[in-house]
Design an enzyme around this catalytic site. Sequence first.
Site, PDB file in Angstrom:
ATOM      1  N   ASP A   1       0.802  -1.230   0.000  1.00 56.17           N
ATOM      2  CA  ASP A   1       0.000   0.000   0.000  1.00 56.17           C
ATOM      3  C   ASP A   1       0.828   1.270   0.000  1.00 56.17           C
ATOM      4  O   ASP A   1       0.382   2.299  -0.509  1.00 56.17           O
ATOM      5  CB  ASP A   1      -1.026   0.013   1.142  1.00 56.17           C
ATOM      6  CG  ASP A   1      -0.410  -0.067   2.509  1.00 56.17           C
ATOM      7  OD1 ASP A   1       0.786  -0.364   2.606  1.00 56.17           O
ATOM      8  OD2 ASP A   1      -1.133   0.159   3.488  1.00 56.17           O
TER       9      ASP A   1
HETATM   10  C1  LAN Z   1       4.267  -0.051   9.721  1.00 55.79           C
HETATM   11  C2  LAN Z   1       4.155   1.331   9.257  1.00 55.79           C
HETATM   12  C3  LAN Z   1       3.350   1.528   8.020  1.00 55.79           C
HETATM   13  C4  LAN Z   1       2.289   0.478   7.823  1.00 55.79           C
HETATM   14  C5  LAN Z   1       1.218   0.852   6.767  1.00 55.79           C
HETATM   15  C6  LAN Z   1       1.819   1.238   5.426  1.00 55.79           C
HETATM   16  C7  LAN Z   1       0.425   2.058   7.261  1.00 55.79           C
HETATM   17  C8  LAN Z   1       0.277  -0.309   6.609  1.00 55.79           C
HETATM   18  O1  LAN Z   1      -0.789   0.036   5.762  1.00 55.79           O
HETATM   19  C9  LAN Z   1       1.007  -1.570   6.236  1.00 55.79           C
HETATM   20  C10 LAN Z   1       1.999  -1.956   7.343  1.00 55.79           C
HETATM   21  C11 LAN Z   1       3.022  -0.858   7.668  1.00 55.79           C
HETATM   22  C12 LAN Z   1       4.082  -0.876   6.592  1.00 55.79           C
HETATM   23  C13 LAN Z   1       3.746  -1.112   8.983  1.00 55.79           C
HETATM   24  C14 LAN Z   1       3.987  -2.491   9.445  1.00 55.79           C
HETATM   25  C15 LAN Z   1       4.482  -2.665  10.891  1.00 55.79           C
HETATM   26  C16 LAN Z   1       5.474  -1.598  11.279  1.00 55.79           C
HETATM   27  C17 LAN Z   1       6.664  -1.705  10.370  1.00 55.79           C
HETATM   28  C18 LAN Z   1       4.761  -0.240  11.113  1.00 55.79           C
HETATM   29  C19 LAN Z   1       3.530  -0.078  11.969  1.00 55.79           C
HETATM   30  C20 LAN Z   1       5.793   0.703  11.692  1.00 55.79           C
HETATM   31  C21 LAN Z   1       6.393  -0.079  12.884  1.00 55.79           C
HETATM   32  C22 LAN Z   1       5.954  -1.551  12.733  1.00 55.79           C
HETATM   33  C23 LAN Z   1       7.088  -2.513  13.173  1.00 55.79           C
HETATM   34  C24 LAN Z   1       6.583  -3.938  13.181  1.00 55.79           C
HETATM   35  C25 LAN Z   1       7.594  -2.085  14.538  1.00 55.79           C
HETATM   36  C26 LAN Z   1       8.579  -2.987  15.181  1.00 55.79           C
HETATM   37  C27 LAN Z   1       7.906  -3.870  16.123  1.00 55.79           C
HETATM   38  C28 LAN Z   1       7.870  -5.183  16.015  1.00 55.79           C
HETATM   39  C29 LAN Z   1       6.807  -5.915  16.703  1.00 55.79           C
HETATM   40  C30 LAN Z   1       8.850  -5.950  15.233  1.00 55.79           C
END
Ligand code: LAN
Length: 749
Positions: free
Chosen positions: A469
């Site tokens: 996305d």
């Molecule tokens: C994110 C940030 C963006 C987010 C969107 C694009 C908004 C979403 O539509 C798809 C998933 C995604 C890319 C996403 C996945 C999980 C992330 C990377 C995060 C929320 C930012 C931080 C998170 C990550 C897993 C944090 C580290 C923690 C762990 C449990 C490993």
Amino acid sequence: VDAGWKPCVEAQSEVLPHQVSGQQVWVYSSEKSEDPVLFSPANNPNSSDHIFRQAKLKEWKGPQPDSDIPLDCLSVVRKGFSFYQMLQCDDGQWAGDYGGPHFLLPGFVIAAYITGHMDTIFPAPHCKAIQAYLLNHQQEDGGWGSHIESPSTMFGTVLNYVALRLVGVEAEEEACQKGRQFMRQHGGALYAPSWAKFWLAVLGVYEWQGIAPVPPEMWLLPQWFPLHPGRFWCHCRMVYLPMCWLYARRFTFKAAEDPIASALRSELYQEGQKYQQIEWRRYVHSVADIDNYSPIHPFMRVLQEALLFYERFGPWKWLRKISSDFALEYMQSEDLETNYLTIGPVSKALHLLASWVAAGGETDSNSAARSTAFRAHVQRVPAYLWVAEDGMKVQGYNGSMAWDTSFAMQAAVEGGLVSEFKDMSKKAWQWLVQEQVRSLPHGDWRHWRQPIQGGWGFSTAEQAWPVSDTTAEAFKAVLLLRKHACIKAEGVPMPDQHLFDTVRFLLSYQNGDGGWATYENNRGWSWYELLNPSEVFGDIMIDYSYVECSSSAMQALMLFTEQFPQHRAREIAGAIQRGARFIEAMQRSDGSWYGCWGNCFTYGCWFGIEGLLCAGRPASCRPIEACVKFLLGKQNSDGGWGEDFASCFNREYAAREKLYGCDSGSTVVQTSWALLALMAANCKDIEAVQRGIALLRRRQLSTGDWPQENVAGVFNRSIGITYTAFRNVFPLWAIGRFAADYGPRHGCK
Ligand code: LAN
């Protein structure tokens, strides 16, 4: 927080494999230009990103937004963009605070401490700003939450307590006393969740016998085996990768020789409990009730017991060596591919430590510090740090710039303001073109990576982990912009082939169920959740199809096919229809969609409705009408919408109470999502839409900005994450849609 912090672009470095591009870092200069900024967590734990914004506003040389209160909606959008353009960075992106989670900073501090590099990674002004952050977010009960809006948990408290001590706060200080009291009320660190215990074991203040095994041998399972880690969600896989390597070595800091670490050996446990006498093995599965969001399933417990047995009677040495070597090589490859950022903040801190251990840090710390990998890792730490008035924090990612820039430009296009804000738009276009992802240096399928060419990440291209996305939203922005005369005439060129790459990317990321997951295709089954070892997160084992990702991908493909009707049109049409069926299947019986990445149903509903509409479903179809009804039913009496984080956590709509000095529970971001959804669905209740728009207008500040209200993002069901840009971008988009389309269509201004 102390004044003197400034955002800037970091100099290039010769240790990194590729050029640094698009990142934001903070530097400290001793000449203080401003008074310290006050932050009051009791009013609102969400900071306003005041320091960054003030610094940008000061640099701004162009015209200032009008101070008058605008009369019509288009002028509100114009004023909002006049403000927002002042925050744009020179290279064209929008940067901002992407903090929120409270379990990231401690990992960085622990890794820096163990490697003896506190002075290089977190010199004195950093430590002071970190202290400020930790103290600001300590709650009245003495604990810290798992994220800024969460009640205190052991996850947050144990880790942040340790961080506070390591950045120099003495055990006798009140904050520490209160922190200890909270931990002890919940059984002490023996009842911390597994990821916290892992960091404690590494620091030598918890023993490895009390850790559930993370065997590197899992990587040697045959590929066809359903539980091969290559099938897990990439974030899960990439966190357990460095963990398994450190676990296999039972790496431990020499805590007994360090004054703070040895003091922690008694501070973290019950009064009078002797560290040496703790029977660690008994606490492998213990976790405080307040943290136990996803209790370990009995099936996983049995598996963990079996693995403990294996660990006890000696894993086969040769197998351990082959698998550990593989894990290390995998980590090094990830380092090179991501320019030492790694996929995210948890793996980043673990890799920082592991690179030092792998270079022989335990025996010769000085030569390990000179190793290329460790130096490169140290250089990329600032990419994760952010300074706001609540102090210095580790962000959830190396920024949210591609995401924010894509939305900002779509809002500008919809409000019809591209030519009026030509410089802003041209710069954003250039940045988006530049940040499209190249392919992986080692080829794609190695280490279970899928082809990434043509994608966009959530942050920057050098991070090299594009998402379905984030690709789609950047693609939408690019497709919309490229039609504009000023971009055509003056923007950097973007070859059509680069657009076709994106189409290939998006089509290949669709799953068998018709939906799109995040970074990869779905490679497993939801029953893997029975093996979720984290306790504190929900649904992390595989990459599921999500309504949000699917809707974005479908909208982008639709927009593309309108501009290029000759290119893979039939495949695209089929993909969109399968996507629509997935979205329909995900709708709840009350007409809503649950938002997995934004807080919460207002977010999900917006994507659900836009997805179905782009697939050609009429606004009068049953699913859309049901969702409109749902949204209208949740409108507050002041015209806005507002949901509590509990919606995400409990998966049931929870209206937000009046909080943090707001005059109601409504928030501008959630109101905007609801309005965007309602207007897209051509809502018949014009008055309801007008009342929502009126709320957004009332909340606009005289500068053209909007206030920072609540935590707007979420991940893994339980963790809130800050999206500072949303308070500008979404009100602008909603009011722009009203001014340019919905309003005129219904005869109102
Ligand atoms: C994110 C940030 C963006 C987010 C969107 C694009 C908004 C979403 O539509 C798809 C998933 C995604 C890319 C996403 C996945 C999980 C992330 C990377 C995060 C929320 C930012 C931080 C998170 C990550 C897993 C944090 C580290 C923690 C762990 C449990 C490993």
